[in-house]
Motif scaffolding. Structure first.
Motif, mmCIF file in Angstrom:
data_model
loop_
_atom_site.group_PDB
_atom_site.id
_atom_site.type_symbol
_atom_site.label_atom_id
_atom_site.label_comp_id
_atom_site.label_asym_id
_atom_site.label_seq_id
_atom_site.Cartn_x
_atom_site.Cartn_y
_atom_site.Cartn_z
ATOM 1 N N ARG A 163 1.036 -1.403 -0.077
ATOM 2 C CA ARG A 163 0.266 -0.132 -0.172
ATOM 3 C C ARG A 163 0.752 0.946 0.203
ATOM 4 N NH1 ARG A 163 -3.615 0.134 5.488
ATOM 5 N NH2 ARG A 163 -2.011 -1.006 5.481
ATOM 6 N N GLN A 164 0.218 2.527 -0.626
ATOM 7 C CA GLN A 164 0.776 3.413 -0.578
ATOM 8 C C GLN A 164 0.783 4.584 0.211
ATOM 9 O OE1 GLN A 164 3.193 3.602 -5.109
ATOM 10 N NE2 GLN A 164 1.327 4.046 -5.210
ATOM 11 N N PRO A 165 1.412 5.433 0.714
ATOM 12 C CA PRO A 165 0.681 6.810 1.666
ATOM 13 C C PRO A 165 0.096 7.526 0.390
ATOM 14 C CG PRO A 165 2.687 6.756 2.438
ATOM 15 C CD PRO A 165 3.070 5.877 1.484
ATOM 16 N N VAL A 166 0.965 7.791 -0.709
ATOM 17 C CA VAL A 166 1.295 8.808 -1.421
ATOM 18 C C VAL A 166 0.451 8.514 -2.889
ATOM 19 C CG1 VAL A 166 1.903 10.949 -2.883
ATOM 20 C CG2 VAL A 166 2.241 10.745 0.138
ATOM 21 N N VAL A 167 -0.689 8.267 -3.350
ATOM 22 C CA VAL A 167 -0.749 7.690 -4.444
ATOM 23 C C VAL A 167 0.831 7.829 -5.910
ATOM 24 C CG1 VAL A 167 -2.852 7.744 -7.001
ATOM 25 C CG2 VAL A 167 -3.137 8.343 -4.469
ATOM 26 N N ALA A 168 1.021 9.040 -6.084
ATOM 27 C CA ALA A 168 1.577 9.776 -7.037
ATOM 28 C C ALA A 168 2.754 8.818 -7.193
ATOM 29 C CB ALA A 168 2.180 11.051 -6.551
ATOM 30 N N TYR A 169 3.207 7.855 -5.795
ATOM 31 C CA TYR A 169 4.576 7.510 -5.923
ATOM 32 C C TYR A 169 4.474 6.157 -6.927
ATOM 33 C CZ TYR A 169 5.796 9.215 -1.071
ATOM 34 O OH TYR A 169 6.525 9.530 -0.122
ATOM 35 N N TRP A 170 3.961 6.259 -7.883
ATOM 36 C CA TRP A 170 3.406 4.295 -8.715
ATOM 37 C C TRP A 170 4.562 5.364 -10.233
ATOM 38 C CZ3 TRP A 170 2.034 5.412 -13.725
ATOM 39 C CH2 TRP A 170 1.942 6.838 -14.274
ATOM 40 N N THR A 171 4.565 6.573 -9.934
ATOM 41 C CA THR A 171 5.335 7.146 -11.032
ATOM 42 C C THR A 171 6.796 6.812 -10.943
ATOM 43 O OG1 THR A 171 5.185 9.470 -10.079
ATOM 44 C CG2 THR A 171 3.843 8.722 -11.855
ATOM 45 N N LEU A 172 7.778 6.673 -9.367
ATOM 46 C CA LEU A 172 8.671 6.698 -9.735
ATOM 47 C C LEU A 172 9.360 5.584 -9.898
ATOM 48 C CD1 LEU A 172 8.702 8.329 -5.993
ATOM 49 C CD2 LEU A 172 9.740 9.691 -8.104
ATOM 50 N N VAL A 173 8.401 5.063 -8.951
ATOM 51 C CA VAL A 173 8.778 3.187 -9.691
ATOM 52 C C VAL A 173 8.606 2.911 -11.560
ATOM 53 C CG1 VAL A 173 7.617 1.024 -10.599
ATOM 54 C CG2 VAL A 173 6.563 2.467 -8.527
ATOM 55 N N VAL A 174 8.156 3.829 -12.102
ATOM 56 C CA VAL A 174 8.384 3.692 -13.538
ATOM 57 C C VAL A 174 9.673 4.996 -13.433
ATOM 58 C CG1 VAL A 174 7.893 4.909 -15.622
ATOM 59 C CG2 VAL A 174 6.152 3.791 -14.055
#
Length: 372
Positions: free
Chosen positions: A143-154
């Protein structure tokens, strides 16, 4: 991500066939700031009856992510190309990416977890902590506390790909490999190449956007490859315009960046550019912390009331204010992609203490000559 995506003030790639002056692109700083602000405006809950023309723009603010990816393609590849021209090993590139991205990210993660637990009583397990710490959330189902973190995966996957390109077997062919990869990215966007659960949400699904930035760099700064780079850029933009409104925005931004490059110095010297330069400077911090800022502003000032124009503007202002403060200790010291000075001084001291002494050197403990 906003990787960052971000490579420090003014992307300044170098190389054997391009001077620092000719490759400096200051407007990308402003674009990075505008893209980050667009994401902030999009994520902030809007009141009902929001002014319709503005709603039509703000509701598409998520395209700021695609613009981030294009900027990252230009800046990160420019940095990698400079290192390749100096025959620096891939680990130097990856080390700089680590210091530039991870320290600021970890600070924002700690803040987000604290605020999330405090305000929502959220319970994060070890898998969630580990997944977020190493930016592998999707693969650990964390689970991510911040939704925007997904872009850092990319973004992180993009850095790893570029790191591989910098390895000795591929370094000499890096430009040609990027041209071929742009073709693959375009075909993927056109769905000629199949997408599946293994590619969705990965750098593969967004390679076209990164390629647009890389192609702009090749067109502007590598005359030997200008013709194939132009042809591939035309193909990539055509593919982008056949995709979603997100890829259309990426293609339009790429073309606009190409057109405006000649006016870069004149526009950047204007007074009107200063606020955008500031936004570009704090863009990574703004991207990482804006959702946390929203939670704090809501809890302190507005509670659970329905969004209003005042709460909307207060949330956006609070996000910029928090990012401005956050930037100073957690991002600014690492803008160059290097360890902080105190760590470098300590490493230099340790190296000096381990260095072999000459026969006539003084013994540090006794003050006598080491010779009997």
């Amino acid at each position: 991500m906003p990787t960052p995506t971000p490579n420090g003030p003014s992307c300044q790639p170098g190389g054997r066939d391009a001077s620092r002056r000719s490759t400096r692109y200051q407007l990308l700083d402003a674009a990075r700031g505008v893209a980050s602000l667009a994401v902030v405006l999009f994520h902030r809950p809007r009141p009902e009856g929001f002014w319709h023309p503005l709603e039509a723009v703000v509701s598409r603010g998520e395209v700021g992510v695609q613009i981030f990816f294009v900027i990252s393609g230009y800046c990160i590849y420019a940095s990698a190309d400079r290192l390749a021209a100096a025959s620096a090993p891939a680990r130097v590139f990856l080390s700089r990416r680590f210091w530039r991205i991870y320290v600021c990210y970890w600070a924002s993660l700690a803040l987000a977890l604290l605020v999330s637990v405090w305000l929502t009583d959220a319970d994060y397990g070890l898998r969630d902590i580990v997944g977020n710490m190493f930016i592998v959330q999707p693969y650990l189902h964390a689970r991510q506390p911040v939704v925007a973190y997904w872009t850092l995966v990319v973004e992180q996957q993009f850095y790893l790909v570029i790191g591989v390109v910098l390895l000795k077997p591929f370094r000499a062919w890096r430009h040609e490999l990027m041209l071929v990869s742009a073709l693959v990215g375009g075909l993927y966007t056109l769905r000629v190449l199949p997408s599946n659960a293994w590619t969705n949400g990965t750098v593969v699904a967004h390679w076209l956007e990164f390629s647009l930035g890389i192609l702009i760099f090749l067109v502007l700064h590598r005359p030997r490859l200008r013709l194939p780079a132009v042809l591939m850029l035309v193909f990539a933009c055509a593919c982008a315009f056949q995709g979603t409104y997100r890829t259309i925005a990426a293609g339009a931004f790429a073309l606009g960046s190409l057109v405006l490059f000649g006016s870069d110095t004149r526009i950047a010297a204007s007074r009107a550019y200063a606020p955008f330069r500031f936004l570009g400077m704090i863009s990574y911090s703004l991207y990482l912390t804006h959702e946390v800022s929203f939670e704090l502003v809501n809890r302190v000032f507005f509670g659970s009331s329905n969004p209003t124009l005042v709460s909307y503007l207060a949330g956006v202002t609070g996000a910029v204010a928090l990012a401005s403060v956050f930037y100073v200790p957690f991002e600014k010291p690492f803008v160059g992609g290097k360890p902080p000075r105190f760590l470098m001084r300590r490493a230099a001291t340790d190296d000096a203490s381990r260095a072999p002494r000459s026969p006539g050197s003084q013994d540090a403990g006794s003050g006598h000559s080491s010779k009997a």
